[in-house]
Design a protein around this motif. Structure first.
Motif, PDB file in Angstrom:
ATOM      1  N   TYR A 356      34.832  40.540  37.143  1.00 31.35           N
ATOM      2  CA  TYR A 356      34.778  39.100  36.917  1.00 31.35           C
ATOM      3  C   TYR A 356      33.609  38.556  37.735  1.00 31.35           C
ATOM      4  O   TYR A 356      33.526  38.820  38.942  1.00 31.35           O
ATOM      5  N   TYR A 357      32.738  37.773  37.084  1.00 34.38           N
ATOM      6  CA  TYR A 357      31.541  37.319  37.787  1.00 34.38           C
ATOM      7  C   TYR A 357      30.953  36.105  37.076  1.00 34.38           C
ATOM      8  O   TYR A 357      31.072  35.951  35.862  1.00 34.38           O
ATOM      9  N   PRO A 358      30.301  35.212  37.824  1.00 29.42           N
ATOM     10  CA  PRO A 358      29.609  34.091  37.192  1.00 29.42           C
ATOM     11  C   PRO A 358      28.296  34.559  36.584  1.00 29.42           C
ATOM     12  O   PRO A 358      27.825  35.673  36.891  1.00 29.42           O
ATOM     13  N   LYS A 359      27.705  33.711  35.765  1.00 28.39           N
ATOM     14  CA  LYS A 359      26.433  34.099  35.124  1.00 28.39           C
ATOM     15  C   LYS A 359      25.358  34.381  36.164  1.00 28.39           C
ATOM     16  O   LYS A 359      24.409  35.137  35.906  1.00 28.39           O
ATOM     17  N   GLU A 360      25.501  33.793  37.344  1.00 23.99           N
ATOM     18  CA  GLU A 360      24.525  34.033  38.413  1.00 23.99           C
ATOM     19  C   GLU A 360      24.513  35.490  38.858  1.00 23.99           C
ATOM     20  O   GLU A 360      23.591  35.929  39.541  1.00 23.99           O
ATOM     21  N   GLY A 361      25.532  36.241  38.492  1.00 27.74           N
ATOM     22  CA  GLY A 361      25.573  37.654  38.856  1.00 27.74           C
ATOM     23  C   GLY A 361      24.828  38.562  37.911  1.00 27.74           C
ATOM     24  O   GLY A 361      24.578  39.737  38.220  1.00 27.74           O
ATOM     25  N   ASN A 362      24.492  38.065  36.736  1.00 25.14           N
ATOM     26  CA  ASN A 362      23.782  38.897  35.755  1.00 25.14           C
ATOM     27  C   ASN A 362      22.270  38.854  35.973  1.00 25.14           C
ATOM     28  O   ASN A 362      21.748  37.876  36.502  1.00 25.14           O
ATOM     29  N   PRO A 363      21.537  39.924  35.596  1.00 24.97           N
ATOM     30  CA  PRO A 363      21.993  41.090  34.827  1.00 24.97           C
ATOM     31  C   PRO A 363      22.592  42.225  35.668  1.00 24.97           C
ATOM     32  O   PRO A 363      22.941  43.279  35.151  1.00 24.97           O
ATOM     33  N   LEU A 364      22.735  42.000  36.962  1.00 22.81           N
ATOM     34  CA  LEU A 364      23.167  43.070  37.865  1.00 22.81           C
ATOM     35  C   LEU A 364      24.628  43.445  37.634  1.00 22.81           C
ATOM     36  O   LEU A 364      24.969  44.626  37.518  1.00 22.81           O
ATOM     37  N   TRP A 365      25.496  42.442  37.551  1.00 26.37           N
ATOM     38  CA  TRP A 365      26.928  42.726  37.493  1.00 26.37           C
ATOM     39  C   TRP A 365      27.362  43.354  36.183  1.00 26.37           C
ATOM     40  O   TRP A 365      28.184  44.267  36.163  1.00 26.37           O
ATOM     41  N   GLU A 366      26.841  42.868  35.071  1.00 27.45           N
ATOM     42  CA  GLU A 366      27.260  43.431  33.791  1.00 27.45           C
ATOM     43  C   GLU A 366      26.835  44.886  33.653  1.00 27.45           C
ATOM     44  O   GLU A 366      27.445  45.661  32.920  1.00 27.45           O
ATOM     45  N   LYS A 367      25.806  45.285  34.411  1.00 26.90           N
ATOM     46  CA  LYS A 367      25.288  46.655  34.314  1.00 26.90           C
ATOM     47  C   LYS A 367      26.030  47.624  35.234  1.00 26.90           C
ATOM     48  O   LYS A 367      26.291  48.770  34.853  1.00 26.90           O
ATOM     49  N   TYR A 368      26.417  47.157  36.427  1.00 28.59           N
ATOM     50  CA  TYR A 368      26.875  48.107  37.444  1.00 28.59           C
ATOM     51  C   TYR A 368      28.323  47.965  37.885  1.00 28.59           C
ATOM     52  O   TYR A 368      28.931  48.946  38.333  1.00 28.59           O
ATOM     53  N   SER A 369      28.921  46.783  37.825  1.00 32.93           N
ATOM     54  CA  SER A 369      30.194  46.595  38.504  1.00 32.93           C
ATOM     55  C   SER A 369      31.305  47.492  37.964  1.00 32.93           C
ATOM     56  O   SER A 369      31.904  48.280  38.707  1.00 32.93           O
ATOM     57  N   THR A 370      31.614  47.392  36.682  1.00 30.77           N
ATOM     58  CA  THR A 370      32.722  48.163  36.136  1.00 30.77           C
ATOM     59  C   THR A 370      32.432  49.666  36.195  1.00 30.77           C
ATOM     60  O   THR A 370      33.330  50.480  36.438  1.00 30.77           O
ATOM     61  N   GLN A 371      31.179  50.027  35.990  1.00 35.40           N
ATOM     62  CA  GLN A 371      30.802  51.445  36.116  1.00 35.40           C
ATOM     63  C   GLN A 371      31.074  51.944  37.535  1.00 35.40           C
ATOM     64  O   GLN A 371      31.540  53.075  37.737  1.00 35.40           O
ATOM     65  N   ALA A 372      30.778  51.101  38.525  1.00 31.02           N
ATOM     66  CA  ALA A 372      31.004  51.506  39.921  1.00 31.02           C
ATOM     67  C   ALA A 372      32.495  51.643  40.219  1.00 31.02           C
ATOM     68  O   ALA A 372      32.901  52.520  40.995  1.00 31.02           O
ATOM     69  N   ILE A 373      33.327  50.793  39.608  1.00 32.35           N
ATOM     70  CA  ILE A 373      34.779  50.910  39.798  1.00 32.35           C
ATOM     71  C   ILE A 373      35.271  52.271  39.305  1.00 32.35           C
ATOM     72  O   ILE A 373      35.982  52.999  40.003  1.00 32.35           O
ATOM     73  N   ILE A 374      34.879  52.609  38.087  1.00 33.67           N
ATOM     74  CA  ILE A 374      35.324  53.877  37.490  1.00 33.67           C
ATOM     75  C   ILE A 374      34.814  55.063  38.294  1.00 33.67           C
ATOM     76  O   ILE A 374      35.547  56.024  38.554  1.00 33.67           O
ATOM     77  N   HIS A 375      33.558  54.970  38.713  1.00 30.62           N
ATOM     78  CA  HIS A 375      32.989  56.063  39.509  1.00 30.62           C
ATOM     79  C   HIS A 375      33.759  56.241  40.816  1.00 30.62           C
ATOM     80  O   HIS A 375      34.017  57.375  41.254  1.00 30.62           O
ATOM     81  N   THR A 376      34.117  55.130  41.444  1.00 32.64           N
ATOM     82  CA  THR A 376      34.871  55.197  42.699  1.00 32.64           C
ATOM     83  C   THR A 376      36.192  55.921  42.505  1.00 32.64           C
ATOM     84  O   THR A 376      36.544  56.837  43.267  1.00 32.64           O
ATOM     85  N   ILE A 377      36.940  55.522  41.488  1.00 30.70           N
ATOM     86  CA  ILE A 377      38.255  56.129  41.256  1.00 30.70           C
ATOM     87  C   ILE A 377      38.117  57.607  40.932  1.00 30.70           C
ATOM     88  O   ILE A 377      38.869  58.445  41.434  1.00 30.70           O
ATOM     89  N   ASP A 378      37.136  57.948  40.110  1.00 24.32           N
ATOM     90  CA  ASP A 378      36.911  59.345  39.755  1.00 24.32           C
ATOM     91  C   ASP A 378      36.583  60.172  41.001  1.00 24.32           C
ATOM     92  O   ASP A 378      37.083  61.296  41.175  1.00 24.32           O
ATOM     93  N   SER A 379      35.757  59.624  41.888  1.00 26.56           N
ATOM     94  CA  SER A 379      35.358  60.354  43.095  1.00 26.56           C
ATOM     95  C   SER A 379      36.494  60.447  44.102  1.00 26.56           C
ATOM     96  O   SER A 379      36.767  61.514  44.665  1.00 26.56           O
ATOM     97  N   TYR A 380      37.167  59.336  44.358  1.00 27.25           N
ATOM     98  CA  TYR A 380      38.232  59.327  45.363  1.00 27.25           C
ATOM     99  C   TYR A 380      39.409  60.187  44.937  1.00 27.25           C
ATOM    100  O   TYR A 380      40.065  60.818  45.777  1.00 27.25           O
TER     101      TYR A 380
END
Length: 806
Positions: A356-380
């Protein structure tokens, strides 16, 4: 060059040779005097005992946001289950919002360690900086009407319960003592004003978007009175919340209703129970698609969020969430939120990762946030246990990084170019965002599931999680710019003054980042890579996570489990890294070369002659050469046997003695004489005080290099100075201690033999002195303030005054 006579006793002597007598400091003594005595609750192996118990608290909460007033109000029903063997006459409840009261201990004890700290901005434990920010914090914290307004505390029948509020803690006196195995329910009503995060700070609050669209973004936590922890080694954990010592809480089930303006989007701990009532049909369909998608699906689009920003709803909606077996609950809400999601299934994990992010977070958040969540869970999952919860959330808002069950608040946004208006982000911003998401989502494992006492030991969650973060960062991409984990990155902190041991209470640590995050993370990496090796470490660490998931471990449980599961005595390691401020600084002091004498006079005397001939020619001999006339040269009749033979001539007596000696040797002894090994006695000093394995890179005359690893126990008899025997097949021409910088040695300048010059740069520059041209400064053209007519007029008057002076 020295010789070593052939003797098995000599081998034994050299192998154990140490420096002369010194004051003995046993770095390897056991931790028995420091660790608590094992019980049937917590065993000597580090596992929960057969009588292990822990309390439980279930919550039903109704909470409302008054957006205009930026205030929260709510009611809750708490059902507390006494699983302990103790009878409880009263209960303790945390009122963490009271930290924001103007008269709180957090405000009253705020200080700088020195006047220099005020000037330099070093403010341990404080969110304030210098200048405007510091002044604003000091002023606003005194004016802000913060803290809980508790309006009622009643039992299940609505009768008032006697209670006493002690700053950030409330004691509820029970009408009847709560016996072991019994439960009690009580109700509370309360409200509080939400602090502005960027002004008053600390883990929750709201963010203004006054310059953009006049909206706010709320990240809400510590928003309800929560049960304090009661456990076997501590009793009630009712230490006051001062800001740095975070939280320790009981697990329970939550049913939470959150009422917000109807154009808001809510992210929260747990699963949404009423999507039909709060989402449009299109959004519900996208959410369904996201569960099986192979990339993030946008649930609330940027266009939808921008449209919502332009209006203000006059009605409210209530979002309902359930969360099972969590220790806390948090949420975020705003009409500015863009929302994307992607499902991830692996092993026993079946999770919906959401951002969840405001438009001020794009284009960074739409590219990396959810991917980073999944990567974290997979690694941990790989190093601990499968993620057990149904959702994992990353929210962009004013909080730079903070964790709660299933939800985390993370900072980091692109910046807008003032000339072009284009949104760009730096390398630091990109990797900073990925790292903070990994870190905060990773906190779901430590301490949200492995439920350590953060109020007491910050390192048990931050340090372990920072180590896991480092492993996940390495799996993101090669050469990931990780800040914590590599031994070389902790050196500056290990050299610094005024440190405290890692085993220091959270509120007494002056450098949280170094002490509670970086140093324990580095220690665990050293333990994994250098001391135990990956196979032993990974097995032991996973055993700790598995043993203590959904339970409350203490430091002793961690230390004992790592030793128990690895089969290694690590008391020396915990003592040095966690209980002291010693550093690794191993110096290579000197090397003596030995070879084994063959006893063969033909070989030995030739070797002795070669050593004599290799000695430098004296200055006297150099000057005498060709200039000094000698009598025996002029009168050769003076020469006799001794002029033809020297001390290195082999006699028949030498040969007979050798033959007699060889005849008395066993075959293996004869073979040893022919080995031709090279022996070196290497002197080491432990200057830093922290014992460490020796990692020796040995270079031979042929150019071959190899690494010999010596366990830390080499220091057990003499922790300050040792001499180590090294045997090679050919001459050794170089030795480097810690060639891969894996032990956090704070001075690599003394790690090599021969000593290596330290490369650097000498920069040439022109010296200049401040001109201190006051007349020039006085006549400098005054720039009028952009936002004040009065300032402009004052500037013009100042210019005119300057002309009058001239």
């Amino acid at each position: 060059m020295k010789r070593l006579p052939l003797s098995l006793a000599a081998f034994s002597l050299v192998a154990s040779l140490t420096a002369s007598a010194q004051t003995f400091d046993d770095k390897f003594r056991q931790l028995d005097e420091l660790l608590p005595t094992p019980t049937d609750t917590r065993t000597a192996s580090g596992a929960p005992g057969h009588a292990y118990w822990q309390q439980r608290a279930d919550y039903r909460i109704r909470v409302s946001l008054d957006e205009a007033r930026r205030a929260i109000s709510g009611t809750e029903t708490v059902t507390y289950h006494n699983k302990s063997p103790d009878t409880l006459a009263y209960l303790w409840v945390q009122l963490d919002q009271n930290m924001f009261r103007a008269d709180s201990d957090n405000r009253n004890i705020s200080s700088y360690p020195s006047r220099d700290a005020w000037r330099t901005g070093v403010t341990p434990g404080s969110q304030a900086g210098l200048g405007y920010e510091a002044a604003r914090f000091l002023v606003e914290s005194r004016k802000f009407d913060g803290g809980f307004k508790v309006t009622s505390v009643t039992d299940g029948s609505g009768r008032p319960l006697r209670n006493v509020i002690n700053k950030t803690m409330m004691r509820i006196d029970l009408p009847q003592p709560l016996k072991p195995g019994a439960s009690v329910s009580f109700n509370m009503a309360w409200s509080f004003n939400v602090p502005e995060t960027n002004v008053l700070g600390r883990r929750m609050g709201f963010e203004r978007f006054d310059k953009q669209d006049k909206n706010d973004l709320f990240e809400i936590a510590q928003f309800f009175p929560r049960m304090a922890a009661y456990y076997d080694t501590h009793g009630w954990q009712n230490k006051q919340y001062l800001g740095d010592g975070e939280f320790t809480l009981e697990f329970g089930d939550y049913e939470v209703e959150i009422t917000v303006p109807s154009d808001h989007i809510v992210a929260a701990t747990g699963e949404l129970q009423n999507p039909d009532a709060v989402l449009s049909p299109a959004q519900r369909d996208r959410l369904k698609q996201a569960r099986s998608a192979d990339k993030p699906v946008v649930i609330v689009t940027q266009l939808e969020a921008e449209a919502a920003e332009k209006g203000r709803a006059t009605t409210n909606k209530t979002w309902r969430f359930k969360a099972k077996n969590v220790r806390d609950f948090a949420f975020a809400t705003s009409r500015k939120f863009i929302w994307d999601a992607q499902g991830f299934k692996k092993g026993d994990t079946n999770v919906l990762a959401m951002s969840y992010y405001p438009k001020e977070g794009n284009p960074l958040w739409e590219k990396y946030s959810t991917q980073a969540i999944i990567h974290t869970i997979d690694s941990y999952n790989k190093y601990s246990f499968d993620y057990p919860y149904p959702v994992a959330i990353s929210v962009n808002g004013p909080v730079g990084g903070m964790e709660y069950p299933m939800i985390s608040f993370n900072g980091g946004r692109p910046s807008k170019d003032k000339k072009t208006g284009a949104l760009t982000y730096s390398k630091n911003t990109k990797y900073g965002l990925i790292s903070v998401i990994i870190h905060e989502v990773g906190h779901n494992y430590f301490p949200m599931i492995v439920n350590s006492d953060e109020r007491q030991w910050t390192w048990m969650d931050e340090g372990l999680n920072s180590f896991m973060q480092f492993l996940a960062e390495q799996a993101w991409e090669e050469h990931y710019p990780a800040r914590r984990g590599e031994a070389r990155n902790i050196v500056d902190y290990m050299k610094s003054r005024n440190q405290q041991p890692i085993m220091t209470n959270s509120e007494s640590v002056t450098n949280r980042g170094g002490n509670a995050y970086a140093k324990p993370a580095t220690a665990l990496n050293v333990l994994r890579e250098t001391v135990l090796g990956r196979e032993l470490f990974d097995f032991a660490f996973k055993e700790y996570a598995q043993r203590w998931k959904f339970k409350r471990p203490t430091p002793a449980d961690f230390f004992r489990t790592m030793e128990d599961a690895s089969g290694t005595d690590l008391d020396w390691f915990w003592r040095g890294w966690f209980y002291t401020t010693d550093a690794v600084d191993v110096s290579v002091d000197g090397i003596s070369e030995y070879t084994i004498g063959t006893k063969d006079p033909e070989v030995e005397k030739a070797w002795q002659k070669a050593q004599r001939d290799a000695q430098p020619e004296s200055l006297t001999d150099q000057r005498n050469k060709g200039t000094l006339s000698r009598r025996v040269d002029a009168h050769p009749e003076l020469k006799d046997f001794y002029n033809e033979h020297d001390d290195f001539t082999v006699t028949n007596r030498d040969r007979n003695k050798y033959n007699e000696a060889v005849e008395g040797l066993e075959d293996w002894e004869k073979a040893l004489l022919k080995e031709g090994k090279h022996l070196y006695l290497v002197d080491f000093s432990n200057i830093g005080g922290l014992v460490s394995p020796l990692v020796l890179e040995i270079q031979l005359a042929s150019g071959k290099k190899y690494v010999e690893r010596v366990p830390a126990e080499v220091w057990r008899y003499s922790p300050r100075k040792i001499t180590k025997l090294i045997i090679t097949d050919e001459p050794m021409v170089g030795l480097v201690q810690d060639p891969y910088l894996e032990t956090a040695d704070i001075d690599v300048g003394n790690n090599a033999w021969p000593r290596k010059a330290t490369p650097s740069r000498l920069e040439l520059f022109k010296s200049s002195q401040p001109q201190n041209d006051m007349m020039k400064d006085f006549n400098e053209k005054l720039k009028p303030a952009k936002d004040s007519k009065e300032a402009t007029k004052a500037a013009e008057q100042a210019v005119e005054a300057g002309k009058a002076v001239e």
